[in-house]
Design a protein around this motif. Structure first.
Motif, PDB file in Angstrom:
ATOM      1  N   LEU A 109       0.877  -1.160   0.000  1.00 17.15           N
ATOM      2  CA  LEU A 109       0.000   0.000   0.000  1.00 17.15           C
ATOM      3  C   LEU A 109       0.917   1.213   0.000  1.00 17.15           C
ATOM      4  O   LEU A 109       1.827   1.310   0.843  1.00 17.15           O
ATOM      5  CB  LEU A 109      -0.926  -0.005   1.209  1.00 17.15           C
ATOM      6  N   PHE A 149      -8.282   4.722  -4.123  1.00 14.11           N
ATOM      7  CA  PHE A 149      -7.189   3.794  -4.373  1.00 14.11           C
ATOM      8  C   PHE A 149      -7.161   3.393  -5.849  1.00 14.11           C
ATOM      9  O   PHE A 149      -8.211   3.256  -6.485  1.00 14.11           O
ATOM     10  CB  PHE A 149      -7.348   2.530  -3.527  1.00 14.11           C
ATOM     11  N   GLY A 205      -5.429   0.449  -8.577  1.00 11.98           N
ATOM     12  CA  GLY A 205      -4.761  -0.849  -8.672  1.00 11.98           C
ATOM     13  C   GLY A 205      -4.776  -1.370 -10.087  1.00 11.98           C
ATOM     14  O   GLY A 205      -5.510  -0.874 -10.940  1.00 11.98           O
ATOM     15  N   ASP A 257      -5.727  -7.055  -6.341  1.00 12.79           N
ATOM     16  CA  ASP A 257      -5.262  -5.777  -5.798  1.00 12.79           C
ATOM     17  C   ASP A 257      -6.335  -5.139  -4.927  1.00 12.79           C
ATOM     18  O   ASP A 257      -6.043  -4.582  -3.857  1.00 12.79           O
ATOM     19  CB  ASP A 257      -4.872  -4.818  -6.928  1.00 12.79           C
ATOM     20  N   LYS A 280      -6.700  -7.261  -1.641  1.00 12.35           N
ATOM     21  CA  LYS A 280      -5.635  -7.013  -0.654  1.00 12.35           C
ATOM     22  C   LYS A 280      -5.928  -5.765   0.165  1.00 12.35           C
ATOM     23  O   LYS A 280      -5.712  -5.741   1.391  1.00 12.35           O
ATOM     24  CB  LYS A 280      -4.296  -6.841  -1.371  1.00 12.35           C
ATOM     25  N   LEU A 281      -6.410  -4.723  -0.498  1.00 16.15           N
ATOM     26  CA  LEU A 281      -6.792  -3.491   0.198  1.00 16.15           C
ATOM     27  C   LEU A 281      -7.886  -3.772   1.217  1.00 16.15           C
ATOM     28  O   LEU A 281      -7.828  -3.307   2.366  1.00 16.15           O
ATOM     29  CB  LEU A 281      -7.251  -2.450  -0.815  1.00 16.15           C
ATOM     30  N   TYR A 304     -12.251   2.288  -5.175  1.00 14.44           N
ATOM     31  CA  TYR A 304     -11.168   1.575  -5.872  1.00 14.44           C
ATOM     32  C   TYR A 304     -11.331   1.776  -7.373  1.00 14.44           C
ATOM     33  O   TYR A 304     -12.393   1.501  -7.938  1.00 14.44           O
ATOM     34  CB  TYR A 304     -11.188   0.078  -5.537  1.00 14.44           C
ATOM     35  N   THR A 319      -2.628   0.284  -4.472  1.00 14.89           N
ATOM     36  CA  THR A 319      -2.611  -1.070  -3.938  1.00 14.89           C
ATOM     37  C   THR A 319      -2.149  -1.999  -5.048  1.00 14.89           C
ATOM     38  O   THR A 319      -2.761  -2.057  -6.111  1.00 14.89           O
ATOM     39  CB  THR A 319      -3.996  -1.498  -3.398  1.00 14.89           C
TER      40      THR A 319
END
Length: 330
Positions: free
Chosen positions: A130, A157, A159, A167, A170-171, A188, A210
């Motif tokens: 991150l 975010f 990714g 991705d 994982k966040l 995202y 991410t």
């Protein structure tokens, strides 16, 4: 999701002998294709280009290994192409990762399942990160997560995987461990690869990245990207050792993205054995160990039946995790 690491169970000499035995029945001739299911600059592209170079250097292919970028649908375009148009093609490798099986686990490749391809092997693990731009107001992972705790929409975010992909997941794993509520509301944005996503962050268009350490390395070394945490059980060695883990910052999140290959279905047993042994030889070589050290890949090797078992296990785990985090209907 528990992900373990393993090393080769045989020496390079034994592996090389196995490759030679397989070659009596099958030997790749001329050009070998390696499909990277994304645009240049991402992890799949890295996998094809670097593994291809080492396969050539070790003379495991008689010709060249050509990387073909085939972006779309978080790897779905390449998967569909392999399933529908390349069955039986023994001279085709396709770069795969945890992102691939995440999409399969979530049913994002419509009408397609994991048993429609031949799983060959893994060549290392790329741990998640991150990160933010160097002038970001967030200088630690707890600060970033505190902003999300106050308002899940406060941080955007970026990714390189599709929405709901690895991705993104994982966040959400990290945010969940940090006590963030309303995980589906976290913003995202999906890009075709990690490089594009990072460019948006360092350009000030998106707040945080991410992705994986191999994607972040160049931007980190230039000073444009500040990696707040590595999602590994311990700090990485060498020039990555200054990056704190999420765990040591009080957030028990781990996210390993293995990198490897699948091939089309209906290839011969001899071809499957050849490529499995070739990937074993590549992984054990000094050339590949040097690539791993430069890029931040960590030891993680499965091949043949053991790899196929891993794929099945992780698909089941990721499906359950996706439902728990609100990425799939219960």
């Amino acid at each position: 999701m528990t992900i373990r690491r393993t090393h080769l169970k045989s020496t390079l000499l034994v592996i090389a002998a196995s490759v030679c035995a397989s070659a009596a029945a099958y030997q790749p001739e001329g050009r070998v294709e390696c499909i990277a299911p994304a645009d240049p600059g991402g992890g799949w592209d890295f996998t094809c280009r670097n593994a291809g170079n080492v396969l050539e250097e070790l003379e495991l292919v008689s010709g060249s290994v050509q990387t073909i970028n085939m972006a779309g649908a978080g790897g779905g375009v390449a998967y569909a192409h392999t399933v529908s148009k390349r069955a039986g093609d023994s001279d085709l490798l396709v770069a795969a990762s945890t992102s691939t099986i995440t999409r399969l686990a979530q049913g994002q490749f419509p009408g397609m399942t994991a048993d429609m391809v031949t799983w060959i092997g893994t060549i290392g693990a790329d741990y998640g990160v991150l990160a933010v731009a160097r002038d970001s107001p967030y200088q630690t992972l707890p600060e970033l997560m505190e902003a999300l705790q106050e308002d899940p929409r406060a941080v955007k975010f970026a990714g390189g995987s599709a929405k709901g992909g690895w991705d993104h997941l994982k966040l959400l794993i990290a945010a969940n461990k940090a006590g963030v509520d309303e995980l589906p509301r976290i913003s995202y944005l999906s890009y075709n690869n990690g490089t594009d996503a990072i460019t948006q962050v360092v350009g000030g268009h998106v707040d945080a990245f991410t992705g994986d350490i191999s994607e972040a390395r160049g931007f980190m070394e230039s000073g444009d990207l500040n990696v707040l945490a590595i999602l590994s059980p311990e700090r990485l060695p060498g020039h990555f050792s200054d990056i704190p883990t999420a765990q040591e910052q009080g957030i028990d999140a781990i996210g390993a993205n293995w990198r490897g290959f699948y091939m089309p279905a209906d290839i011969s047993e001899e071809a499957s054995a050849y490529w499995t042994d070739a990937i074993n030889t590549l992984y054990a070589s000094q050339q590949w160990q040097d690539v791993m050290e430069r890029s931040g890949l960590m030891p993680y090797h499965y091949s043949g039946p053991e790899f196929r078992e891993l794929v099945t296990t992780q698909i089941n785990e990721i499906e359950a995790l996706s439902r728990e985090l609100g990425m799939m209907n219960q």
